[in-house]
Design a protein around this motif. Structure first.
Motif, PDB file in Angstrom:
ATOM      1  N   GLU A 197       1.324   4.061  -3.033  1.00 28.75           N
ATOM      2  CA  GLU A 197       1.087   5.494  -2.828  1.00 28.75           C
ATOM      3  C   GLU A 197       2.316   6.303  -3.206  1.00 28.75           C
ATOM      4  O   GLU A 197       2.219   7.355  -3.833  1.00 28.75           O
ATOM      5  CB  GLU A 197       0.701   5.754  -1.371  1.00 28.75           C
TER       6      GLU A 197
ATOM      7  N   ASN B   6       2.154  15.393  -3.531  1.00 22.81           N
ATOM      8  CA  ASN B   6       2.536  13.988  -3.715  1.00 22.81           C
ATOM      9  C   ASN B   6       3.020  13.715  -5.130  1.00 22.81           C
ATOM     10  O   ASN B   6       3.996  12.982  -5.342  1.00 22.81           O
ATOM     11  CB  ASN B   6       1.352  13.073  -3.383  1.00 22.81           C
TER      12      ASN B   6
ATOM     13  N   THR C  91       0.828  -1.211   0.000  1.00 28.46           N
ATOM     14  CA  THR C  91       0.000   0.000   0.000  1.00 28.46           C
ATOM     15  C   THR C  91       0.858   1.253   0.000  1.00 28.46           C
ATOM     16  O   THR C  91       0.652   2.173  -0.798  1.00 28.46           O
ATOM     17  CB  THR C  91      -0.939   0.006   1.215  1.00 28.46           C
TER      18      THR C  91
ATOM     19  N   LYS D  76      -4.976  11.795   1.442  1.00 28.13           N
ATOM     20  CA  LYS D  76      -3.630  11.551   0.938  1.00 28.13           C
ATOM     21  C   LYS D  76      -2.825  12.837   0.768  1.00 28.13           C
ATOM     22  O   LYS D  76      -1.605  12.783   0.561  1.00 28.13           O
ATOM     23  CB  LYS D  76      -3.699  10.817  -0.411  1.00 28.13           C
TER      24      LYS D  76
ATOM     25  N   ASN E 248       2.540   6.580  -6.739  1.00 30.38           N
ATOM     26  CA  ASN E 248       1.389   7.309  -7.288  1.00 30.38           C
ATOM     27  C   ASN E 248       0.572   6.465  -8.269  1.00 30.38           C
ATOM     28  O   ASN E 248       0.145   6.932  -9.322  1.00 30.38           O
ATOM     29  CB  ASN E 248       1.849   8.604  -7.966  1.00 30.38           C
TER      30      ASN E 248
END
Length: 306
Positions: free
Chosen positions: A23, A129, A19, A202, A26
């Motif tokens: 993330e 991010n 996970t 996020k 991306n």
């Protein structure tokens, strides 16, 4: 074989969690898992021990790890070399910065960089991010982003050079309409939570708000709220705050003269968080033009970051 598979594998080996690695890269976890499987099929052997928590590499995975690192480094170095060779007099500098800073800080950054460097610029923008991931993947030479000692933008960035360009303040804002401000009842009560305009979970700014909330709880206070609007983009939240839909946290740098006429901080300093606007640069030497620009930024940097 796609080089992204190697980058995915390196992220998984470092983070040891599907996970978190997805993330970081991306992509969705499903797509990330498929890419790891594709790499395993290409190699003809499993790289990850199935069901292991945290993720553990197989013997073949451990053997392949160094080769993957070397291959990615060489490919990125080759790409950087080819891109650099495309410019003679003009040397393009690739800058990554979130949308919120691109609007408030890009001209300031250009004014800091001395024009004698004779450089052109390619600017990558997106969410925090997104641009951090692009920078760490080698798509940018210098990253500009908000950063906070309590909540670092990304763990890996502590291995990179860091300059504080200037200070910023992350604080709650509300419409200037006095009737609506009073009706919000900030900072709220369990029976009457204030309406909140928030970032998605996020987003980096969502993590900053969570820190503010945890700090309030530790001090015996709370921030009872109900979310009225949620979005990743500070500019969108700023408009929603101005329209009176609720209270939301914004960096002070994002509030320009136009917004300042519509919204204003609410509450006391206990609900604010000091943050830095920082520049990051990879630790390994770069081209002379990029090193010269970094030196210009260093001369104008705020001393004693963190």
């Amino acid at each position: 074989m796609d080089v992204r598979w190697l980058e995915d594998f390196l992220a998984l080996a470092e983070l040891k969690n599907f996970t978190r690695a997805a993330e970081f890269r991306n992509v969705s976890q499903a797509a990330f898992s498929r890419r790891i499987q594709s790499l395993e099929h290409w190699l003809g052997t499993p790289l990850v021990v199935k069901g292991a928590v945290p993720v553990r590499l197989t013997e073949a995975g451990e053997q392949f790890l160094d080769s993957a690192r070397i291959a990615v480094d060489r490919l990125l170095d080759a790409r950087a070399s080819i891109r650099t060779s495309q410019f003679d007099v003009m040397s393009q500098v690739r800058i990554a910065m979130p949308n919120v800073l691109a609007r408030s800080e890009f001209r300031r950054v250009l004014s800091i960089i001395e024009r004698k460097h004779n450089s052109s610029f390619s600017v990558i923008v997106g969410t925090t991010n997104d641009v951090v991931a692009r920078y760490l993947a080698g798509d940018a030479d210098i990253l500009f982003a908000h950063d906070c000692p309590a909540i670092p933008t990304h763990d890996t960035l502590d291995q990179h050079e860091r300059l504080v360009i200037r200070r910023d303040l992350f604080q709650p804002y509300a419409t200037r309409d006095e009737a609506k401000r009073e009706a919000f009842g900030f900072p709220g009560t369990p029976r009457a939570p204030f309406p909140m305009v928030s970032y998605s979970q996020k987003a980096y700014f969502a993590r900053l708000y969570e820190h503010v909330q945890e700090r309030a709880r530790a001090g015996g206070a709370a921030l009872p709220h109900k979310i009225s609007v949620q979005c990743d983009m500070s500019d969108v939240l700023k408009e929603v705050i101005a329209a009176g839909y609720g209270i939301g946290w914004l960096p002070e740098s994002a509030v320009d003269d136009t917004a300042d006429a519509q919204i204003a901080p609410i509450g006391g300093p206990e609900w604010a968080l000091e943050v830095d606007i920082c520049a990051f640069h990879p630790p390994k030497p770069s081209t002379p033009s990029i090193e010269a620009i970094w030196a210009s930024l260093k001369r104008r940097a705020v001393p004693d970051g963190f």
